[in-house]
Design a protein around this motif. Structure first.
Motif, short mmCIF file in Angstrom:
data_model
loop_
_atom_site.label_atom_id
_atom_site.label_comp_id
_atom_site.label_asym_id
_atom_site.label_seq_id
_atom_site.Cartn_x
_atom_site.Cartn_y
_atom_site.Cartn_z
N LEU A 1 -2.62 8.26 4.06
CA LEU A 1 -3.25 7.04 4.56
C LEU A 1 -3.97 7.30 5.88
CD1 LEU A 1 -0.63 4.27 3.71
CD2 LEU A 1 -2.80 4.77 2.56
N VAL B 1 1.03 4.14 -3.03
CA VAL B 1 0.74 5.56 -2.83
C VAL B 1 1.95 6.41 -3.21
CG1 VAL B 1 0.11 7.32 -1.13
CG2 VAL B 1 -0.97 5.06 -1.04
N VAL C 1 0.83 -1.19 0.00
CA VAL C 1 0.00 0.00 0.00
C VAL C 1 0.88 1.25 0.00
CG1 VAL C 1 -1.60 1.36 1.40
CG2 VAL C 1 -2.02 -1.09 1.04
N VAL D 1 -7.12 3.68 -1.33
CA VAL D 1 -5.68 3.68 -1.66
C VAL D 1 -5.46 4.36 -3.01
CG1 VAL D 1 -3.68 2.24 -2.19
CG2 VAL D 1 -5.17 1.62 -0.28
#
Length: 377
Positions: free
Chosen positions: A139, A120, A116, A163
């Protein structure tokens, strides 16, 4: 809709510096496929922090407009400006990667082999610590800080969507383009995630152009709606104005079911079984359609063969027989077979109202919620 006259091709110099210069401006964009205009003279202005929804049916040119703004497709004519500076016409073109435009689509397109955090951070510039700080900030805003080292396949569809949003916002784009971003989510999740997304977009102060074919989504998210049909923007304005002041019958019908009465104008009045409707400025003899939504039909009970007395606000009552009634969860939909011509009219009532089929009732129509348009065809 009449098309604006083509403007002279501007120079590549910045427009005059003004505090109110739009973050995104598109002028007279056109795109042809096989000789057919799929985007035809589209112009828009979006300020920083503003959410505009490009709303219309599938195939009307919404996504093509988005692709031209993003730079992945070239227009046949027209110009695109960011903060008053030309970024694209038919000669000059800033590459897509230098436009500072974020993209988000219904296919989240996350990299399955990256965490994740790495998803990003993809495309971010700066030191490792700077990237990590930006990733953690976003996040946290989308309530996914605890999944920072997880992989996409461990997340739900709604979490993957957040996300993808964080990734699109990570480089701090000046403009965010979103193409049906919530269509892959089930209804249970959609409203909450739309609200969270809208909050985050406002915080980032990007100009947002959201493409959707769902009127409810546009009404929920937009500061301004641009209603598109057959490659053109047919109406543009605040959601309330677009809904309550539609430009034509199709615009009414795009947001809700409609009922239609046919009539002829005489002395600026259209005579119908529901009484007269005002038609100011319409020449005598003109065939018109009186359009109204089911929620603006009032139902009354039969009183020994009579209905309610006429009133200026609701006009004359017309007799109908219940054809079918259904409960839809938050309202009831009742269909009537009308005595005057056998047509079917729909009415909606809050909560539960389920009269038996065959029951005689009387209907009136709110005059301040009706629209009179020239008859189609």
């Amino acid at each position: 809709m009449t098309s604006a006259s083509p403007e002279p091709m501007p120079s590549r110099r910045a427009l005059p510096t003004e505090a109110a210069a739009p973050r995104l401006e598109i002028r007279n964009l056109r795109r042809f496929f096989d000789g057919r205009a799929v985007v035809d003279d589209v112009s828009l202005q979006i300020q920083a922090g503003q959410v505009t929804c490009l709303l219309g049916p599938s195939g009307c040119g919404k996504s093509t407009t988005l692709r031209m703004i993003a730079g992945v497709e070239m227009q046949d004519s027209g110009e695109i400006y960011v903060d008053g500076k030309l970024i694209c016409d038919t000669v000059f073109r800033v590459p897509p990667e230098r436009r500072e435009i974020g993209l988000m689509f219904q296919d989240f397109a996350l990299f399955p082999h990256l965490s994740v955090a790495d998803n990003v951070a993809f495309g971010l510039k700066g030191s490792k610590d700077q990237k990590r700080a930006r990733v953690e900030e976003l996040l946290h805003k989308v309530s996914l800080a605890q999944y920072i080292d997880e992989f996409p396949h461990h997340l739900s569809g709604g979490e993957q969507q957040r996300v993808a949003l964080a990734r699109a916002l990570a480089p701090k784009p000046r403009i965010m383009l979103m193409d049906e971003p919530f269509s892959g989510l089930d209804n249970r999740l959609r409203d909450g995630i739309r609200d969270e997304t809208l909050t985050l977009l406002k915080e980032e102060d990007a100009a947002v152009l959201l493409v959707t074919h769902e009127p409810e989504e546009a009404m929920r998210m937009a500061d301004e709606i641009a209603l598109m049909r057959s490659g053109q923007i047919v109406q543009q304005g605040a959601p309330y104005n677009v809904y309550t002041r539609p430009v034509d019958r199709a615009a009414v019908g795009f947001f809700s079911d409609t009922n239609i009465l046919n009539a002829e104008v005489n002395g600026a009045l259209a005579e119908t079984p529901f009484g007269q409707f005002l038609a100011p400025g319409v020449p005598d003899g003109t065939e018109v359609e009186i359009v109204f939504r089911p929620q603006h039909v009032r139902i009354d009970f039969d009183r020994n063969g009579r209905g309610p007395h006429p009133t200026p606000s609701d006009g004359v009552a017309a007799r109908g027989v219940v054809k079918r009634a259904r409960f839809l969860g938050h309202e009831s939909l009742v269909e009537f077979r009308m005595d005057f011509d056998g047509s079917v009219l729909k009415a909606t009532v809050p909560n539960v109202f389920l009269p038996d089929a065959g029951r005689v009732m009387w209907l009136t129509v709110r005059r301040d919620r009706c629209f009179v348009f020239p008859a189609q065809g």
